[in-house]
Design a protein around this motif. Structure first.
Motif, mmCIF file in Angstrom:
data_model
loop_
_atom_site.group_PDB
_atom_site.id
_atom_site.type_symbol
_atom_site.label_atom_id
_atom_site.label_comp_id
_atom_site.label_asym_id
_atom_site.label_seq_id
_atom_site.Cartn_x
_atom_site.Cartn_y
_atom_site.Cartn_z
ATOM 1 N N ALA A 100 22.642 142.186 39.505
ATOM 2 C CA ALA A 100 21.524 141.235 39.440
ATOM 3 C C ALA A 100 21.985 139.872 39.952
ATOM 4 C CB ALA A 100 21.057 141.123 37.990
ATOM 5 N N SER A 101 23.170 139.839 40.542
ATOM 6 C CA SER A 101 23.781 138.546 40.869
ATOM 7 C C SER A 101 23.633 138.187 42.341
ATOM 8 C CB SER A 101 25.265 138.562 40.511
ATOM 9 O OG SER A 101 25.398 138.667 39.115
ATOM 10 N N TYR A 102 23.795 136.883 42.602
ATOM 11 C CA TYR A 102 23.778 136.406 43.983
ATOM 12 C C TYR A 102 24.837 137.145 44.782
ATOM 13 C CZ TYR A 102 20.450 132.771 42.886
ATOM 14 O OH TYR A 102 19.301 132.125 42.523
ATOM 15 N N LEU A 127 16.083 138.968 37.832
ATOM 16 C CA LEU A 127 14.880 138.117 37.724
ATOM 17 C C LEU A 127 14.893 137.055 38.825
ATOM 18 C CD1 LEU A 127 12.486 136.723 36.196
ATOM 19 C CD2 LEU A 127 14.231 135.500 34.885
ATOM 20 N N THR A 157 11.629 129.248 38.594
ATOM 21 C CA THR A 157 11.802 130.195 37.493
ATOM 22 C C THR A 157 12.529 129.510 36.333
ATOM 23 O OG1 THR A 157 12.073 131.961 39.105
ATOM 24 C CG2 THR A 157 12.652 132.488 36.840
ATOM 25 N N TRP A 176 20.866 134.246 28.139
ATOM 26 C CA TRP A 176 21.771 134.954 29.061
ATOM 27 C C TRP A 176 23.081 134.184 29.087
ATOM 28 C CZ3 TRP A 176 23.137 133.166 34.184
ATOM 29 C CH2 TRP A 176 22.556 131.928 34.511
ATOM 30 N N ASN A 226 17.409 124.727 42.841
ATOM 31 C CA ASN A 226 18.311 125.830 42.521
ATOM 32 C C ASN A 226 19.118 126.233 43.761
ATOM 33 O OD1 ASN A 226 19.564 128.130 41.558
ATOM 34 N ND2 ASN A 226 17.677 129.278 41.198
ATOM 35 N N ARG A 227 20.356 125.833 43.799
ATOM 36 C CA ARG A 227 21.295 126.247 44.859
ATOM 37 C C ARG A 227 20.781 125.950 46.274
ATOM 38 N NH1 ARG A 227 21.824 130.136 40.856
ATOM 39 N NH2 ARG A 227 23.960 130.562 40.198
ATOM 40 N N THR A 248 14.520 125.582 39.405
ATOM 41 C CA THR A 248 14.644 126.069 38.022
ATOM 42 C C THR A 248 13.731 125.248 37.125
ATOM 43 O OG1 THR A 248 16.861 126.969 38.283
ATOM 44 C CG2 THR A 248 16.294 126.194 36.089
ATOM 45 N N LEU A 249 13.137 125.910 36.136
ATOM 46 C CA LEU A 249 12.225 125.233 35.204
ATOM 47 C C LEU A 249 12.919 124.948 33.874
ATOM 48 C CD1 LEU A 249 9.036 127.506 35.413
ATOM 49 C CD2 LEU A 249 9.345 125.250 36.413
ATOM 50 N N ARG A 250 12.645 123.788 33.336
ATOM 51 C CA ARG A 250 13.115 123.448 31.991
ATOM 52 C C ARG A 250 12.007 122.720 31.239
ATOM 53 N NH1 ARG A 250 16.157 126.819 32.499
ATOM 54 N NH2 ARG A 250 18.420 126.760 32.709
ATOM 55 N N MET A 388 14.192 137.916 29.070
ATOM 56 C CA MET A 388 15.261 137.853 30.069
ATOM 57 C C MET A 388 15.822 139.262 30.313
ATOM 58 S SD MET A 388 16.980 135.986 32.164
ATOM 59 C CE MET A 388 16.922 134.239 31.824
#
Ligand code: NAD
Ligand code: SHR
Length: 444
Positions: A100-102, A127, A157, A176, A226-227, A248-250, A388
């Motif tokens: 699930a990783s980059y 995700l 996200t 996570w 995000n990146r 990214t959402l916070r 998650m």
């Protein structure tokens, strides 16, 4: 009889284990779940007596060789930095690999060998990255099929806490790998493009250069870049798009308070603090510049140029960083912060989390009509799995099943931007209740 090896039974693994444990019964396959933690395996695999468990360390060469040689497919839910190690064994022993990783440079470099071996190494199928790519590509392909020209794409996200269980001033709890949350943004300068202008945000500015967005029914969120969004222009077939951003959402106020921890140096991971005799307060104070202020709160207020009762100071105080409690661990500032926040931001047994994703498109049809299209996904955790774990594990598990059934038949190193991958995976996610809500408006 196909044999699936899942390595990593941590926070994001539960829904995947459940899905695959059922699939192996249906298709009469075999499944082994491996992790360094005996406790995790005992606790998580108890409901699945037909699934083998293995206390396993990927760094144990003979064990890794023997274990991976025996299976047909490996799903790695290890910390991201360990996937390349798994990939080496998969290539040597000719096994499929999913994560699930980059996609890392190390795994990318294996592409030719993987293809020649007739294998698939499928990455970024969780995700974010994962459902974000697949749902975006679904919409991009649909807009393109109407000859639409996409001029702006933004995608956000957040792995958040569900509103009912949001009872801390940061509006955040860990769902996570906590280390990755603490180190978020450290991998390099965030990059995106806005109205044709490249934007670069270095780590020390990342949580200062924020934006906000509204999600229907949930209100306002903060966003940070995000990146590297730029590389996804080509991967999404949007090479010349003037605006493209992944973010990214916070919750409200998270970013400005986190920016203070970053600028103090509390997320540094490149040296070890001698914590002997140190409390969290003296640890925090060690990062302040010289000031005439007397109390820790006043020193912090002076550092951020705000009043002592400012909400940023309240958040930092709530986190325990101003408490005179001895620090029980040794390590880098990031490690100490993680240790503290793992207690404060713990998702308690009855707590529920929430995933929020929003895609925003602007596009123009050949008749010059312009549209804005928004697509929202909200997934709540339930009594069985966190949101998650569902949104990371289900796409991975569905893809693993489809590969073993020969329904995804690609060879090489991939991320799920191709229709052969995203269409069947998204169709099954929809059946499992992972559903986006779209709105379209015509622009002037
Ligand atoms: N794409 C996404 O949306 C998304 C979301 C969440 C997590 N992830 C990724 O999924 C992976 C798993 O995340 P998580 O939240 O479950 O993390 P986690 O930290 O909860 O779990 C990692 C597991 O790996 C095990 N482990 C660590 N070192 C090991 C070793 N040497 N040998 C064997 N086992 C070892 C740990 O015991 C732990 O159970 C990570 O790579 C994470 O970055 C991706
Ligand atoms: N960006 C969101 C959702 C993050 C889900 C985790 N994704 C990891 C993937 C890391 C990896 O395994 O390569 C991330 O760090 O973005 C948020 O932070 O709330």
């Amino acid at each position: 009889m196909a044999h699936i090896l899942v390595i990593g039974a941590g926070r994001s693994a539960d829904a995947l284990i459940d899905y695959l444990a059922k699939a192996v019964q249906t298709y009469q396959w075999k499944m082994t779940v491996a992790d360094v933690s005996t406790d995790l395996l005992t606790q998580k695999l108890a409901p699945y007596p037909h699934v083998k468990t293995l206390v396993f360390d990927i760094y144990n060469h003979s064990q890794a060789t023997e274990t991976i040689a025996k299976v047909d497919m490996v799903v790695s839910l290890l910390p991201a930095s360990l996937h390349a190690e798994v990939a080496k064994y998969c290539l040597i022993h000719q096994k499929h690999l999913l994560t699930a990783s980059y996609l890392s440079e190390e795994i990318k470099a294996m592409a030719k060998d993987v293809e020649e071996a007739g294998l698939i190494f499928l990455n970024e199928i969780g995700l974010d990255p994962g459902i974000d790519h697949m749902s975006a590509m679904q919409m991009i392909d649909e807009i393109k099929s109407q000859n639409g020209n996409i001029v702006s794409f933004k995608s956000y996200t957040g792995g958040l806490v569900a509103p009912e269980y949001d009872n801390n001033p940061w509006h955040y709890k860990f769902t996570w790998n906590p280390r990755n949350v603490i180190l978020a943004g450290k991998g390099g300068t965030a990059q995106y493009i806005e109205n044709g202008q490249y934007k670069y945000i270095p780590y020390h500015q990342l949580f200062n250069q924020t934006d906000s967005l509204e999600v229907e029914g949930l209100g306002k969120f903060e966003t940070y870049a995000n990146r590297d969004s730029l590389k996804y222009r080509e991967l999404y077939g949007l090479d010349h798009i003037p605006t493209m951003l992944r973010g990214t959402l916070r919750g409200d106020g998270y970013c400005s308070a986190w920016a203070v921890l970053v600028s103090l140096g509390l997320t540094s991971d490149d040296f070890e603090v001698d914590t002997k005799g140190m409390t969290y307060r003296t640890f925090t104070e060690a990062f302040f510049p010289e000031t005439s202020a007397q109390s820790t709160v006043d020193k912090l207020a002076s550092f951020i140029g705000k009043s002592a009762d400012h909400e940023i100071i309240q958040k930092i105080a709530w986190a325990g960083l101003l408490d005179d409690i001895p620090i029980p661990v040794k390590g880098s500032p990031a490690f100490i912060l993680q240790h503290l926040l793992e207690q404060k931001w713990k998702l308690e047994d009855n707590d529920k989390d929430m995933i929020v994703m929003q895609h925003q498109f602007e596009y123009q049809l050949t008749n010059q009509t312009k549209y804005a299209k928004t697509s929202d996904l909200v997934v709540l955790g339930d009594e069985n799995h966190t949101a998650m774990a569902k949104t990371v594990g289900l796409p991975l598990a569905i893809a693993a099943k489809l590969i073993l059934l020969g329904k995804i038949n690609l060879k090489g190193v991939f991320i799920p931007t191709l229709k052969e991958i995203y269409a069947p995976v998204m169709a099954e996610l929809l059946q499992l209740g992972i559903e986006f809500k779209e709105r379209q408006t015509q622009l002037a």
